[in-house]
Design a protein around this motif. Structure first.
Motif, PDB file in Angstrom:
ATOM      1  N   ASP A  20       0.650  -1.117   0.094  1.00  0.00           N
ATOM      2  CA  ASP A  20      -0.047   0.120  -0.029  1.00  0.00           C
ATOM      3  C   ASP A  20       0.897   1.367   0.152  1.00  0.00           C
ATOM      4  O   ASP A  20       0.730   2.095  -0.826  1.00  0.00           O
ATOM      5  N   ASP A  21       1.911   1.096   0.866  1.00  0.00           N
ATOM      6  CA  ASP A  21       2.602   2.418   1.113  1.00  0.00           C
ATOM      7  C   ASP A  21       3.879   2.616   0.065  1.00  0.00           C
ATOM      8  O   ASP A  21       4.186   3.839  -0.115  1.00  0.00           O
ATOM      9  N   SER A  22       4.613   1.581  -0.220  1.00  0.00           N
ATOM     10  CA  SER A  22       5.732   1.597  -1.246  1.00  0.00           C
ATOM     11  C   SER A  22       5.379   1.070  -2.475  1.00  0.00           C
ATOM     12  O   SER A  22       6.503   1.099  -3.194  1.00  0.00           O
ATOM     13  N   ASN A  23       4.225   0.615  -2.752  1.00  0.00           N
ATOM     14  CA  ASN A  23       4.086   0.168  -4.288  1.00  0.00           C
ATOM     15  C   ASN A  23       4.905  -1.095  -4.509  1.00  0.00           C
ATOM     16  O   ASN A  23       5.363  -1.122  -5.472  1.00  0.00           O
ATOM     17  N   ALA A  24       5.123  -1.899  -3.397  1.00  0.00           N
ATOM     18  CA  ALA A  24       5.886  -3.192  -3.571  1.00  0.00           C
ATOM     19  C   ALA A  24       5.152  -3.918  -4.489  1.00  0.00           C
ATOM     20  O   ALA A  24       4.323  -4.280  -4.827  1.00  0.00           O
ATOM     21  N   VAL A  25       6.274  -4.772  -5.165  1.00  0.00           N
ATOM     22  CA  VAL A  25       5.669  -5.879  -6.199  1.00  0.00           C
ATOM     23  C   VAL A  25       5.482  -7.073  -5.392  1.00  0.00           C
ATOM     24  O   VAL A  25       6.572  -7.605  -4.492  1.00  0.00           O
ATOM     25  N   MET A  26       4.368  -7.822  -5.538  1.00  0.00           N
ATOM     26  CA  MET A  26       4.284  -8.850  -4.551  1.00  0.00           C
ATOM     27  C   MET A  26       4.211  -9.886  -5.742  1.00  0.00           C
ATOM     28  O   MET A  26       3.634 -10.069  -6.709  1.00  0.00           O
ATOM     29  N   ALA A  27       5.413 -10.840  -5.585  1.00  0.00           N
ATOM     30  CA  ALA A  27       5.863 -11.656  -6.567  1.00  0.00           C
ATOM     31  C   ALA A  27       5.446 -12.956  -6.082  1.00  0.00           C
ATOM     32  O   ALA A  27       5.826 -13.712  -5.077  1.00  0.00           O
ATOM     33  N   ASN A  48       9.030 -20.424 -13.813  1.00  0.00           N
ATOM     34  CA  ASN A  48      10.333 -20.699 -14.716  1.00  0.00           C
ATOM     35  C   ASN A  48      10.125 -19.843 -16.188  1.00  0.00           C
ATOM     36  O   ASN A  48      11.256 -19.670 -16.868  1.00  0.00           O
ATOM     37  N   ASP A  49       9.110 -19.792 -16.670  1.00  0.00           N
ATOM     38  CA  ASP A  49       8.812 -19.339 -18.123  1.00  0.00           C
ATOM     39  C   ASP A  49       8.868 -17.935 -18.224  1.00  0.00           C
ATOM     40  O   ASP A  49       9.671 -17.521 -19.245  1.00  0.00           O
ATOM     41  N   ASN A  50       8.535 -17.310 -17.074  1.00  0.00           N
ATOM     42  CA  ASN A  50       8.773 -15.597 -17.152  1.00  0.00           C
ATOM     43  C   ASN A  50       9.946 -15.016 -16.490  1.00  0.00           C
ATOM     44  O   ASN A  50       9.900 -14.050 -16.307  1.00  0.00           O
ATOM     45  N   LEU A  51      10.665 -15.925 -15.560  1.00  0.00           N
ATOM     46  CA  LEU A  51      11.495 -15.796 -14.647  1.00  0.00           C
ATOM     47  C   LEU A  51      12.453 -14.535 -15.290  1.00  0.00           C
ATOM     48  O   LEU A  51      12.858 -13.547 -14.761  1.00  0.00           O
ATOM     49  N   ALA A  56      14.644  -9.059 -16.137  1.00  0.00           N
ATOM     50  CA  ALA A  56      15.241  -8.080 -17.006  1.00  0.00           C
ATOM     51  C   ALA A  56      14.535  -6.806 -17.138  1.00  0.00           C
ATOM     52  O   ALA A  56      15.154  -5.682 -17.261  1.00  0.00           O
ATOM     53  N   ASN A  57      13.199  -7.053 -16.699  1.00  0.00           N
ATOM     54  CA  ASN A  57      12.442  -5.832 -16.974  1.00  0.00           C
ATOM     55  C   ASN A  57      12.046  -5.067 -15.651  1.00  0.00           C
ATOM     56  O   ASN A  57      11.425  -3.952 -15.561  1.00  0.00           O
ATOM     57  N   ALA A  58      12.350  -5.587 -14.456  1.00  0.00           N
ATOM     58  CA  ALA A  58      12.028  -5.165 -12.959  1.00  0.00           C
ATOM     59  C   ALA A  58      12.628  -4.182 -12.710  1.00  0.00           C
ATOM     60  O   ALA A  58      13.989  -3.692 -13.109  1.00  0.00           O
ATOM     61  N   ASP A  59      12.160  -3.148 -11.901  1.00  0.00           N
ATOM     62  CA  ASP A  59      12.545  -1.964 -11.211  1.00  0.00           C
ATOM     63  C   ASP A  59      13.306  -2.703 -10.034  1.00  0.00           C
ATOM     64  O   ASP A  59      12.519  -2.957  -8.928  1.00  0.00           O
ATOM     65  N   LYS A  60      14.439  -2.741  -9.965  1.00  0.00           N
ATOM     66  CA  LYS A  60      15.396  -3.310  -8.709  1.00  0.00           C
ATOM     67  C   LYS A  60      15.232  -2.597  -7.627  1.00  0.00           C
ATOM     68  O   LYS A  60      15.867  -2.937  -6.547  1.00  0.00           O
ATOM     69  N   GLU A  61      15.032  -1.245  -7.733  1.00  0.00           N
ATOM     70  CA  GLU A  61      14.858  -0.567  -6.558  1.00  0.00           C
ATOM     71  C   GLU A  61      13.522  -0.513  -5.933  1.00  0.00           C
ATOM     72  O   GLU A  61      13.471  -0.118  -4.630  1.00  0.00           O
ATOM     73  N   ARG A  62      12.459  -1.156  -6.378  1.00  0.00           N
ATOM     74  CA  ARG A  62      11.052  -1.057  -5.888  1.00  0.00           C
ATOM     75  C   ARG A  62      11.095  -2.421  -4.979  1.00  0.00           C
ATOM     76  O   ARG A  62      12.066  -3.192  -4.985  1.00  0.00           O
ATOM     77  N   GLN A  75      11.429 -18.006   0.840  1.00  0.00           N
ATOM     78  CA  GLN A  75      12.733 -17.716   1.574  1.00  0.00           C
ATOM     79  C   GLN A  75      13.736 -17.842   0.196  1.00  0.00           C
ATOM     80  O   GLN A  75      14.818 -17.273   0.255  1.00  0.00           O
ATOM     81  N   GLN A  76      13.825 -19.082  -0.053  1.00  0.00           N
ATOM     82  CA  GLN A  76      15.079 -19.442  -1.226  1.00  0.00           C
ATOM     83  C   GLN A  76      14.887 -18.465  -2.327  1.00  0.00           C
ATOM     84  O   GLN A  76      15.838 -18.097  -2.867  1.00  0.00           O
ATOM     85  N   ALA A  77      13.638 -18.224  -2.979  1.00  0.00           N
ATOM     86  CA  ALA A  77      13.408 -17.426  -3.901  1.00  0.00           C
ATOM     87  C   ALA A  77      13.941 -15.973  -3.636  1.00  0.00           C
ATOM     88  O   ALA A  77      14.446 -15.422  -4.464  1.00  0.00           O
ATOM     89  N   ALA A  78      13.763 -15.479  -2.565  1.00  0.00           N
ATOM     90  CA  ALA A  78      14.023 -14.050  -1.879  1.00  0.00           C
ATOM     91  C   ALA A  78      15.315 -14.096  -2.099  1.00  0.00           C
ATOM     92  O   ALA A  78      15.871 -12.984  -2.570  1.00  0.00           O
ATOM     93  N   GLN A  79      16.041 -15.086  -1.417  1.00  0.00           N
ATOM     94  CA  GLN A  79      17.407 -15.049  -1.666  1.00  0.00           C
ATOM     95  C   GLN A  79      17.933 -15.051  -3.125  1.00  0.00           C
ATOM     96  O   GLN A  79      19.137 -14.304  -3.247  1.00  0.00           O
ATOM     97  N   PHE A  80      17.474 -15.876  -3.935  1.00  0.00           N
ATOM     98  CA  PHE A  80      17.846 -15.747  -5.266  1.00  0.00           C
ATOM     99  C   PHE A  80      17.759 -14.254  -5.768  1.00  0.00           C
ATOM    100  O   PHE A  80      18.781 -14.049  -6.435  1.00  0.00           O
ATOM    101  N   PHE A  81      16.402 -13.798  -5.693  1.00  0.00           N
ATOM    102  CA  PHE A  81      16.293 -12.318  -6.358  1.00  0.00           C
ATOM    103  C   PHE A  81      17.329 -11.162  -5.651  1.00  0.00           C
ATOM    104  O   PHE A  81      17.696 -10.387  -6.332  1.00  0.00           O
ATOM    105  N   ALA A  82      17.562 -11.466  -4.368  1.00  0.00           N
ATOM    106  CA  ALA A  82      18.454 -10.435  -3.698  1.00  0.00           C
ATOM    107  C   ALA A  82      20.000 -10.505  -4.449  1.00  0.00           C
ATOM    108  O   ALA A  82      20.674  -9.773  -4.696  1.00  0.00           O
TER     109      ALA A  82
END
Length: 106
Positions: A20-27, A48-51, A56-62, A75-82
Motif C-alpha cells: 500500500d505505502d511503497s508500491n511493492a511488487v508482490m511476486a 520458470n517461463d517468465n523469470l 530483465a524488466n523489473a525495477d530493482k529499486e522497488r 525464502q529461497q526465492a527471495a535469496q535468489f532475487f537478492a
C-alpha cells in the motif's frame, strides 16, 4: 548482513503495508493453477517461463515481496532475487494461505 545479497522475512501485515505505502511488487511463485484459483490483488505471477523476462524488466529499486504457499519456498526465492540485484527483498511469512485469511484475494 549485506542487504544487497540477503532478504528480510516480514509478516502478512507488513507485506500489505509495503504494497500500500511503497508500491511493492508482490511476486507470487506458486504453481499456475493455485495462482488462478486465487492470488493477492496486483501480484505478479512468476514461473520458470517468465523469470528471466521479469528480472530483465523489473525495477530493482522497488521493494519485492516474494509469496508462496506458507512462507517456506519464498525464502529461497527471495535469496535468489537478492543475488540478482534486487535491493529490497522480502519473504512473506505465512504465505498466501495466511494472507487469504486476513485480506481480500483476486
Amino acid at each position: 548482513m549485506n542487504q544487497a545479497t540477503s532478504f528480510k522475512r516480514i509478516s502478512i501485515t507488513e507485506s500489505k503495508q509495503l504494497q500500500d505505502d511503497s508500491n511493492a511488487v508482490m511476486a507470487d511463485i506458486r504453481d499456475p493453477q493455485s495462482y488462478e484459483n486465487g492470488h493477492i490483488p496486483d501480484s505478479v505471477h512468476i514461473t520458470n517461463d517468465n523469470l528471466a523476462e521479469f528480472i530483465a524488466n523489473a525495477d530493482k529499486e522497488r521493494p519485492l515481496v516474494v509469496v508462496c504457499y506458507h512462507g517456506n519456498s519464498s525464502q529461497q526465492a527471495a535469496q535468489f532475487f537478492a543475488g540478482e540485484g534486487f535491493n529490497d527483498v522480502y519473504s512473506m511469512d505465512g504465505g498466501f494461505e495466511a494472507w487469504k485469511l486476513q485480506y481480500p484475494v483476486a
